[in-house]
Design a protein around this motif. Structure first.
Motif, PDB file in Angstrom:
ATOM      1  N   HIS A  14      38.849  56.204  71.331  1.00 44.45           N
ATOM      2  CA  HIS A  14      37.738  56.269  70.385  1.00 44.45           C
ATOM      3  C   HIS A  14      38.258  56.111  68.956  1.00 44.45           C
ATOM      4  O   HIS A  14      37.646  55.406  68.135  1.00 44.45           O
ATOM      5  CB  HIS A  14      36.960  57.576  70.525  1.00 44.45           C
TER       6      HIS A  14
ATOM      7  N   ARG B 251      33.092  49.936  72.762  1.00 41.69           N
ATOM      8  CA  ARG B 251      34.390  49.292  72.593  1.00 41.69           C
ATOM      9  C   ARG B 251      35.502  50.203  73.106  1.00 41.69           C
ATOM     10  O   ARG B 251      36.432  49.748  73.788  1.00 41.69           O
ATOM     11  CB  ARG B 251      34.613  48.960  71.119  1.00 41.69           C
ATOM     12  N   ALA B 252      35.429  51.490  72.800  1.00 42.04           N
ATOM     13  CA  ALA B 252      36.434  52.432  73.290  1.00 42.04           C
ATOM     14  C   ALA B 252      36.464  52.454  74.817  1.00 42.04           C
ATOM     15  O   ALA B 252      37.540  52.462  75.433  1.00 42.04           O
ATOM     16  CB  ALA B 252      36.154  53.828  72.740  1.00 42.04           C
TER      17      ALA B 252
ATOM     18  N   ILE C 188      30.786  51.514  68.850  1.00 39.86           N
ATOM     19  CA  ILE C 188      32.161  52.017  68.771  1.00 39.86           C
ATOM     20  C   ILE C 188      32.560  52.675  70.092  1.00 39.86           C
ATOM     21  O   ILE C 188      33.669  52.466  70.597  1.00 39.86           O
ATOM     22  CB  ILE C 188      32.303  52.993  67.587  1.00 39.86           C
ATOM     23  N   GLN C 189      31.655  53.441  70.694  1.00 36.40           N
ATOM     24  CA  GLN C 189      31.950  54.067  71.981  1.00 36.40           C
ATOM     25  C   GLN C 189      32.077  53.017  73.079  1.00 36.40           C
ATOM     26  O   GLN C 189      32.951  53.118  73.956  1.00 36.40           O
ATOM     27  CB  GLN C 189      30.859  55.070  72.344  1.00 36.40           C
TER      28      GLN C 189
ATOM     29  N   SER D  89      39.075  52.402  68.440  1.00 31.22           N
ATOM     30  CA  SER D  89      37.865  51.624  68.237  1.00 31.22           C
ATOM     31  C   SER D  89      37.307  51.834  66.834  1.00 31.22           C
ATOM     32  O   SER D  89      36.876  50.881  66.166  1.00 31.22           O
ATOM     33  CB  SER D  89      36.819  52.008  69.289  1.00 31.22           C
ATOM     34  N   THR D  90      37.317  53.069  66.368  1.00 29.87           N
ATOM     35  CA  THR D  90      36.832  53.383  65.026  1.00 29.87           C
ATOM     36  C   THR D  90      37.683  52.696  63.965  1.00 29.87           C
ATOM     37  O   THR D  90      37.170  52.136  62.984  1.00 29.87           O
ATOM     38  CB  THR D  90      36.841  54.903  64.803  1.00 29.87           C
TER      39      THR D  90
ATOM     40  N   THR E  53      44.438  42.298  69.910  1.00 30.97           N
ATOM     41  CA  THR E  53      43.963  42.945  68.686  1.00 30.97           C
ATOM     42  C   THR E  53      45.138  43.612  67.985  1.00 30.97           C
ATOM     43  O   THR E  53      46.095  44.073  68.624  1.00 30.97           O
ATOM     44  CB  THR E  53      42.864  43.986  68.989  1.00 30.97           C
TER      45      THR E  53
ATOM     46  N   LEU F 237      38.212  49.291  76.060  1.00 32.35           N
ATOM     47  CA  LEU F 237      39.657  49.371  75.896  1.00 32.35           C
ATOM     48  C   LEU F 237      40.271  50.198  77.025  1.00 32.35           C
ATOM     49  O   LEU F 237      41.285  49.816  77.621  1.00 32.35           O
ATOM     50  CB  LEU F 237      40.010  49.989  74.545  1.00 32.35           C
TER      51      LEU F 237
ATOM     52  N   GLU G  19      39.570  49.958  64.366  1.00 32.67           N
ATOM     53  CA  GLU G  19      39.346  48.509  64.455  1.00 32.67           C
ATOM     54  C   GLU G  19      38.069  48.121  63.714  1.00 32.67           C
ATOM     55  O   GLU G  19      38.033  47.118  62.980  1.00 32.67           O
ATOM     56  CB  GLU G  19      39.262  48.100  65.925  1.00 32.67           C
ATOM     57  N   ASN G  20      37.021  48.916  63.880  1.00 37.95           N
ATOM     58  CA  ASN G  20      35.760  48.647  63.198  1.00 37.95           C
ATOM     59  C   ASN G  20      35.929  48.747  61.685  1.00 37.95           C
ATOM     60  O   ASN G  20      35.397  47.923  60.929  1.00 37.95           O
ATOM     61  CB  ASN G  20      34.690  49.605  63.701  1.00 37.95           C
TER      62      ASN G  20
END
Length: 252
Positions: free
Chosen positions: A17, A50-51, A47-48, A20-21, A153, A54, A23-24
């Motif tokens: 998480h 994407r987490a 965001i969740q 992802s945060t 990424t 991953l 990266e955003n």
């Protein structure tokens, strides 16, 4: 004042998480991201999501993934990370897997949320296909349709950039890639090209995306997206144990 110490470590499932945060945060304001992932790209739901993806990629049968993080040891804050996918082909040129994913990149039987596509809730699917899927085709061609690693990424907190953290993450990831004897591909923004060339990546294809032609890109210009390939640097081999395959040929 001395610079904080940085540790490069494997990312844990509990980190995703935060990854992802981060990266955003890094890519949110880029026009490319604005068009690709839409106005709700920074929402808690996206965001969740994407987490979750991953995390799921760690156990994908189609593309095995590795994530490493850069941690500021004085605060224990994750200030950067990189993700690598390993696409291992069998003798037929297909990914060596018992089960792949469907055409939209979702595991079979997975239920989508309202407004969700393969790239997130509210993402521009046509743009993502034109950018990411076409780039993947160029990457496949650059390695003659064989096995490869992909830098999927890399993100460094803006307040910690220009400290060599990106180089540390690349060097750590490339150790494993070179041990496996794999070429490595990526899609680079103009800002990252110089760094990647320093580590042996070469230009394969320059993609110029006409952002104004896509929904959400009205009034924007061209976005340069460069597909690059780093040729195999060693004669290492892909371990059957690394692939999760026993000597008898069955999955472990």
């Amino acid at each position: 004042m001395s610079k904080p110490s940085i540790s490069i470590l494997p990312a844990l499932p509990s980190d995703f998480h935060a990854l992802s945060t981060l990266e955003n945060l890094v890519f949110y304001s880029e026009e490319f991201s604005t068009v690709a992932f839409g106005p709700t790209r920074g929402s808690p739901e996206n965001i969740q999501l994407r987490a979750d993806r991953l995390l799921k990629s760690l156990n994908s049968k189609k593309q095995r993934a590795r994530y490493i993080k850069a941690v500021d040891t004085s605060s224990n804050e994750i200030i950067g990370f990189a993700g690598w996918q390993f696409v291992i082909k069998d003798s037929s040129g297909e990914p060596d897997a018992e089960k792949g994913e469907n055409d939209e990149g979702k595991e079979e039987g997975e239920v989508k949320k309202e407004g969700e596509n393969s790239w997130g809730i509210g993402a521009n699917a046509k743009f993502c296909v034109d950018a990411f899927c076409v780039a993947d085709e160029h990457m496949d061609r650059s390695v003659n349709y064989g096995s490869y690693a992909k830098l999927s990424t890399i993100a460094i907190n803006p307040s910690h950039q220009r400290r060599g953290i990106g180089s540390q993450l690349l060097e750590e990831g490339l150790k494993e890639i070179d041990q496996l004897g794999l070429p490595c591909v990526l899609g680079a923004s103009p800002e990252g090209e110089t760094l990647y060339r320093r580590y042996g990546w070469e230009e394969v294809e320059v993609m110029e995306m006409r952002l104004w032609e896509y929904e959400g890109g009205e009034g924007m210009g061209l976005a340069r997206h460069v597909v690059m390939c780093r040729p195999t640097q060693s004669k290492g081999g892909i371990s059957r144990l690394w692939l999760g395959v026993s000597e008898e040929g069955g999955k472990k």
